[in-house]
Design an enzyme around this catalytic site. Structure first.
Site, PDB file in Angstrom:
ATOM      1  N   ASP A  99       3.622 -10.231  12.473  1.00 52.38           N
ATOM      2  CA  ASP A  99       2.973 -11.526  12.481  1.00 52.38           C
ATOM      3  C   ASP A  99       1.711 -11.455  12.488  1.00 52.38           C
ATOM      4  O   ASP A  99       1.040 -10.684  13.112  1.00 52.38           O
ATOM      5  CB  ASP A  99       3.683 -12.464  13.709  1.00 52.38           C
ATOM      6  CG  ASP A  99       4.970 -13.124  13.377  1.00 52.38           C
ATOM      7  OD1 ASP A  99       5.297 -13.238  12.017  1.00 52.38           O
ATOM      8  OD2 ASP A  99       5.739 -13.229  14.267  1.00 52.38           O
ATOM      9  N   SER A 134      17.917  -0.058   0.012  1.00 56.71           N
ATOM     10  CA  SER A 134      18.819   0.956  -0.542  1.00 56.71           C
ATOM     11  C   SER A 134      20.306   0.264  -0.680  1.00 56.71           C
ATOM     12  O   SER A 134      20.590  -0.609  -0.222  1.00 56.71           O
ATOM     13  CB  SER A 134      19.002   2.063   0.674  1.00 56.71           C
ATOM     14  OG  SER A 134      17.781   2.392   1.265  1.00 56.71           O
ATOM     15  N   ASP A 157      11.918  -8.459  10.033  1.00 53.13           N
ATOM     16  CA  ASP A 157      10.509  -9.262   9.805  1.00 53.13           C
ATOM     17  C   ASP A 157       9.743  -8.635  11.275  1.00 53.13           C
ATOM     18  O   ASP A 157       9.931  -9.311  12.233  1.00 53.13           O
ATOM     19  CB  ASP A 157      10.490 -10.608   9.990  1.00 53.13           C
ATOM     20  CG  ASP A 157       9.381 -11.204   9.908  1.00 53.13           C
ATOM     21  OD1 ASP A 157       8.283 -10.859  10.009  1.00 53.13           O
ATOM     22  OD2 ASP A 157       9.016 -12.723   9.505  1.00 53.13           O
TER      23      ASP A 157
END
Length: 858
Positions: A361, A284, A358
């Site tokens: 995992d 965005s 992030d």
């Protein structure tokens, strides 16, 4: 998956045609029977007091209620009458129940979603104490409103949309857990950082770890930051900067396990392609200026979230007004979920962009290591077929990739591998209260209350940009940020090694924030948030700086800015990324004397780096860029791995810029004389030839191929090579993914929007991303720059104007294909215009808005 998609198109086309042809005499009624009558009065069970829903000229619902229960009851009712099909499709996708209505074509999608476990998490969350009492209350009220509409359907007072008739089913009652599943589904859609983890693992298997790291995106030292380090509170800085641990974790063991990870990634991409959520620039733009930099005397905020294009539109516009509850908010809501995600209240406005966090995992683990997995047998209902049992295994880290995904691995008969699994750990498996955050924002009066509301927000990790009536602006990251001691998130992790485990999550007060920066402006466009002196690792998968750079350029170009200036900035199509790459191209072409290239080179020399519809330079540059990508990477990666690598557009876009700039001067001996030469990155060498190609060799080769392609497909007259000749947008409905048969084309034309020519590219403020992974990389193939990701809404809010703000959707508020509000905002969106969203109740009457009155059933 493509063949299965055609089965869906053919099946839907047949169903729709049967409906239409079977009732040819009452065709008009069939197509219009489910369009709501916005000027109506109903008595509904469960409502406590009279509630009004005013509908403006674009069918946005303005809800006025006497109490909080009725406010969200009415929101559920309003969403259901406009978007029930979309809501039901979303909950089915999240819960792994698509095959129940579409048949066996969707079975793989259901298995994938049940492996992720969004429904399990939603059910667990509802049964836990993680939700506030207010969140539970609002979810119940919203669900009651949806079900009040379903009761009207049951009683024959209103009709279901054509999609339900075509598929032959009636939706089940709505539950609070369905709202929670849709919230988690949005979290998964914006969880894309892990795709590059898989790509790196695949590259490592073929090329080795160090070679693979060379094409992992790194941020340059001069990267534009959302928060410059000098603005960051000192307590958020690390005591010392430890470099990322880039040592390889596994050898052959991880390589052999890769099959399960690749299969999981491919299943996820197949679903995203079908659902229209495949893009990698799913981010965005958001920016704000203080009153000191505003021409209006008040803070101004702009936001345009970038998502894959679909119809019905991704957002449902609404105003929620209940003085008794202290709620006066307006903006965009997520269909199937109460409250407002993007917008303003009476005191402040906010916008969001993807934090690029992030938050996922993959661990290598085993049943024996963890003392036994939990196994769940789920039965997947399949239309016109027997139920299919599916086993899901749960680890203490998260979900174990399903056994069918590792069958080829087990056939190796290697005992040590047969005992190993890939386990996915995702922040979405933690309990959190995102709805509670948005309810708090609706009532927040200032910066401190705004931040306090965000404490319960976990996923997807978002950048929140703030502006208030007093002229202040602020930025706050929100989301669960895993603490990784090795400060990296791209390697497979060893579950047996506790040093590689997550060490909990950063506290909310440790997340990046800034209030009233000295620059009097804030910009976030999915670019890097803070530099490496910040105490925790956030991500490596940042977007290129291009959009953030251009926004900042335009904000700095004027001393003070107006809301109109913000509108113009939102649709700007100049690419700093192209501007930065052009010197490499023009330098390599200095000695080019080919007659066929002459005019193209002249166009590039005079090109202002814009991707306007009429731009010829944009077409030449883009065709060249995709050839350069292929000629740089494909020879060493091989075609399948190359296609996997480019599936995330921002990775090769950033890496190619890194490689082009990677050169050094070295001393070499030539004919007994020491000579200084330029040494270029080895990725530019074509390993299929005996020669050692340089960067400029590959640039010249790519440019020559690009010109040949354009001349072959668009003609020898360069004036015909306009960007809009190849960059077009087709907003599609799930039913509109047509095959080649005439009946398929009929249904696609009925549900989809007419194809439009558009401006922009992935590195312009006006995002015009096209999928690199869907291109034909044959050296004779013309670039098919089909516009796939862009602004899912645009909004400009001047806090000095409390009566209205400006917004637009790339579609409309209605999900009914024959409604005048199905795509009535699309022409405005295409022209880069915004419409006025009125928030003053007295104006509703003055402008004679349609009124739906809801009364308690006596």
């Amino acid at each position: 998956m493509q063949l299965n998609g055609k089965k869906l198109a053919i099946g839907v086309a047949t169903s729709v045609l049967i409906i239409l042809l079977g009732v040819a005499g009452v065709l008009y009624h069939v197509l219009h029977k489910s369009i709501p009558d916005y000027s109506a009065s109903y008595e509904l069970g469960g409502l406590h007091a009279k509630t009004q829903i005013f509908y403006d000229t674009y069918a946005a619902a303005h809800i006025l209620a006497e109490n909080q229960h009725d406010l969200f009851f009415a929101q559920g009712y309003a969403q259901a009458r406009d978007r029930l099909w979309q809501m039901d499709l979303q909950r089915r996708a999240a819960e792994g129940k698509l095959a129940e209505i579409f048949g066996d074509f969707a079975l793989d999608y259901d298995k994938h979603m049940r492996t992720i476990g969004i429904k399990r998490m939603a059910d667990t969350l509802w049964q836990s104490n993680a939700l506030s009492e207010e969140s539970r209350f609002v979810l119940q009220a919203f669900s009651e409103g949806v079900n009040a509409y379903l009761k009207q359907v049951q009683d024959g007072d209103v009709n279901l949309a054509l999609e339900f008739d075509a598929l032959g089913y009636t939706p089940e009652p709505w539950q609070p857990e369905d709202c929670l599943a849709i919230i988690r589904m949005m979290g998964w859609e914006l969880n894309i950082a892990w795709h590059i983890d898989v790509a790196l693992a695949e590259l490592t298997e073929k090329l080795g770890y160090q070679k693979a790291l060379q094409v992992y995106p790194e941020s340059p030292k001069d990267a534009r930051l959302v928060i410059p380090t000098e603005y960051l509170p000192k307590e958020l800085l690390a005591n010392s900067t430890n470099p990322d641990d880039k040592s390889p974790r596994f050898g052959k063991e991880a390589s052999d396990l890769l099959a399960s990870l690749t299969t999981f990634k491919n299943a996820d991409r197949a679903y995203r392609a079908w659902a229209g959520t495949l893009g990698s620039h799913i981010g965005s733009n958001a920016w704000a200026v203080t009153r000191s930099k505003s021409a209006t005397g008040g803070a101004i905020l702009a936001n345009d979230p970038h998502l894959g294009f679909t119809t019905p539109s991704r957002w449902h516009e609404v105003q929620l007004l209940c003085p008794a509850a202290g709620i006066d908010g307006a903006g965009c809501s997520l269909p199937g979920v109460p409250a407002i995600v993007l917008g303003r209240n009476a005191n402040l406005a906010w916008g969001i962009t993807n934090m690029m966090l992030d938050d996922c995992d993959f661990f290598i683990s085993s049943d024996s290591l963890e003392g036994g997995y939990e196994e769940i047998v789920e039965m997947i209902q399949v239309k016109n077929s027997d139920p299919v049992p599916f086993i899901v295994r749960l680890s203490k880290f998260g979900t174990v990739l399903a056994k069918p995904m590792v069958e080829s691995l087990l056939k190796t008969n290697l005992a040590n591998l047969a005992e190993k699994d890939i386990v996915m750990k995702w922040t979405g498996y933690e309990k959190s209260d995102e709805l509670g955050a948005f309810l708090g924002i609706l009532k927040a009066a200032d910066w401190n209350e705004f931040r306090a509301a965000l404490c319960t927000f976990a996923l997807p990790g978002q950048n929140f940009v703030y502006a208030d009536r007093n002229g202040n602006i602020g930025y706050q990251s929100a989301g669960l940020l895993p603490i990784r001691d090795d400060r990296q998130g791209y390697s497979l992790r060893d579950a047996a090694n506790t040093a590689q485990h997550w060490k909990g999550y950063a506290k909310f007060d440790e997340l990046p924030r800034v209030y009233n920066p000295p620059s009097d402006m804030l910009v976030t466009a999915n670019n890097k948030i803070v530099d490496d002196r910040y105490k925790y690792y956030i991500s490596s998968l940042w977007e290129p700086d291009s959009r953030a750079d251009r926004i900042s350029e335009l904000l700095l170009a004027k001393e003070k800015l107006s809301a109109e200036d913000f509108q113009h900035i939102q649709v700007d199509v100049v690419s700093p990324q192209a501007r930065n790459l052009m010197p490499y191209l023009m330098n390599a072409l200095q000695s080019d004397t080919a007659q066929a290239h002459r005019r193209a080179i002249e166009y590039l020399k005079n090109w202002p780096f814009d991707f306007s519809k009429s731009s010829i330079g944009a077409t030449i540059f883009s065709q060249f860029f995709v050839r350069l990508m292929h000629n740089t990477f494909a020879d060493e990666m091989g075609e399948p791995l190359f296609m996997s690598y480019v599936s995330l557009v921002n990775a090769p876009t950033r890496v190619l810029q890194q490689l082009l700039a990677d050169s050094s001067f070295v001393e070499v001996q030539q004919d007994s004389v020491m000579t200084t030469v330029v040494k270029y990155n080895a990725w530019f060498d074509d390993i299929a030839t005996p020669e050692m190609e340089t960067r400029d060799d590959i640039i010249r080769k790519s440019f020559a191929e690009a010109i040949q392609i354009l001349r072959s497909h668009l003609g020898h007259n360069e004036a015909a090579w306009r960007w809009d000749a190849i960059h077009t947008l087709s907003v599609q409905h799930v039913f509109g993914q047509a095959g080649q048969q005439e009946k398929d084309q009929f249904v696609a034309k009925a549900f989809n929007f007419a194809t439009a020519q558009t401006a922009g590219t992935s590195t312009t403020i006006n995002n015009g991303e096209f999928y690199f992974s869907k291109l034909n990389y044959d050296k004779n193939a013309l670039l098919n720059a089909a516009h796939a990701v862009g602004a899912s809404s645009r909004r400009v809010i001047d806090l000095n104007n409390q009566a209205e703000f400006l917004s637009v959707l790339p579609g409309g508020n209605s999900g009914e294909m024959m409604s005048s509000h199905y795509h009535d905002q699309f022409p405005l969106w295409l022209e880069g215009k915004l419409r006025t969203f009125v928030t003053e109740p007295k104006v509703f009457v003055q402008q004679k808005f349609d009124l739906t009155e809801l009364n308690p059933k006596q």
